[in-house]
Write an enzyme that holds these catalytic residues in place. Structure first.
Site, PDB file in Angstrom:
ATOM      1  N   SER A 140       0.861  -1.183   0.000  1.00 28.24           N
ATOM      2  CA  SER A 140       0.000   0.000   0.000  1.00 28.24           C
ATOM      3  C   SER A 140       0.892   1.225   0.000  1.00 28.24           C
ATOM      4  O   SER A 140       2.053   1.167   0.441  1.00 28.24           O
ATOM      5  CB  SER A 140      -0.880   0.009   1.248  1.00 28.24           C
ATOM      6  OG  SER A 140      -1.550   1.252   1.400  1.00 28.24           O
ATOM      7  N   TYR A 153      -1.997   0.556  10.908  1.00 23.02           N
ATOM      8  CA  TYR A 153      -2.161   0.074   9.530  1.00 23.02           C
ATOM      9  C   TYR A 153      -0.909   0.375   8.715  1.00 23.02           C
ATOM     10  O   TYR A 153      -0.405  -0.496   7.999  1.00 23.02           O
ATOM     11  CB  TYR A 153      -3.384   0.706   8.871  1.00 23.02           C
ATOM     12  CG  TYR A 153      -3.526   0.285   7.420  1.00 23.02           C
ATOM     13  CD1 TYR A 153      -3.818  -1.036   7.094  1.00 23.02           C
ATOM     14  CD2 TYR A 153      -3.334   1.191   6.384  1.00 23.02           C
ATOM     15  CE1 TYR A 153      -3.918  -1.445   5.766  1.00 23.02           C
ATOM     16  CE2 TYR A 153      -3.439   0.792   5.059  1.00 23.02           C
ATOM     17  CZ  TYR A 153      -3.723  -0.523   4.756  1.00 23.02           C
ATOM     18  OH  TYR A 153      -3.813  -0.932   3.452  1.00 23.02           O
TER      19      TYR A 153
END
Length: 252
Positions: A140, A153
């Site tokens: 990501s 995250y």
């Protein structure tokens, strides 16, 4: 058998899109996910549309024993996996560190990091035995930057970035290719999961610009996989045109 791709988290989003791309390219598929009904629906659609063979495995990547047993129970001819797409992953919550939820933290780290490791250990050993393979890890932009309230995250996706580099080194003598694909904003179930079913809040994430869709990322993964055997794409970052960084998005 034809070539085989194993895709985790294949019930929706990028995982499901990858299943369609690899089926289109005549790969047989091993699809994993937590939702048996969704796996069955996706499997039937792929078989009907592309005439490929599909195996479905229902498990949560966080459950180490279940992951190992379900994978190892596969018949030997299904262990000739050419491509592993480590797609299963999620985000939970968007809180500053002092207000974060222990449960959310454990869910993210157990899914995004430990789950990836459990699957990779089993499948990479098959690839070593078979003397071929390509592992694609879904990272990501959060694995390249840190943004406000993204703390855990982002940490989990930074770990995926590091693991991708470590795998590339460790598997180098075995001729196994390793690639990370790092997407920016992709409109899937991701934000709905992050905000725990709050559809209005999830939709607001994509207001005012055109985000990526799952198929954009799946086609990028296919690009990396389809390079000649002597070519390895170490990593790719893919963003919507309207997005420059994790937090810099031009909204009309």
């Amino acid at each position: 058998m034809s070539k085989i791709a194993l895709i985790t988290g294949a019930t929706a989003g990028i995982g499901e899109a990858c299943a369609h791309v690899f089926a289109r390219e005549r790969y047989d598929l091993i699809l994993t996910g937590r939702r048996a009904d969704r796996l069955e629906t996706v499997s039937k659609q792929l078989i009907a549309e592309y005439n490929v063979h599909v195996k479905t495995l229902v498990f949560d990547v966080r459950d180490r024993e279940d992951v190992i047993s379900k994978l190892e129970e596969l018949p030997n001819d299904w262990k000739q996996v050419n491509v592993l797409v480590n797609n299963a992953g999620l985000s939970q919550g968007l809180d500053p560190i002092q207000n974060g939820s222990y449960d959310d933290w454990e869910t993210m780290m157990d899914t995004n990091v430990k789950g990836l490791l459990y699957v990779t250990k089993v499948v990479s050993n098959w690839m070593i035995t078979n003397k071929l393979g390509h592992i694609v890890n879904l990272g990501s932009i959060a694995g390249k930057e840190v943004y406000p309230n993204g703390n855990v995250y982002c940490a989990s996706k930074h770990a995926v970035d590091a693991l991708n580099k470590g795998m590339r080194i460790d598997l180098l003598p075995h001729g196994i290719r390793v690639t990370a694909v790092h997407p920016g904003a992709v409109e899937t179930e991701f934000s709905l999961v992050r905000f725990k079913g709050d559809e209005a809040r999830a939709k607001k994430v994509y207001d005012g610009f055109e985000p990526l869709v799952a198929m954009d990322v799946a086609e990028t993964i296919w690009f990396a996989v389809s390079r000649p055997a002597h070519v390895n794409i170490n990593e790719l970052t893919i963003m919507p045109t309207a997005q420059a960084t994790a937090t810099n998005i031009f909204r009309k």
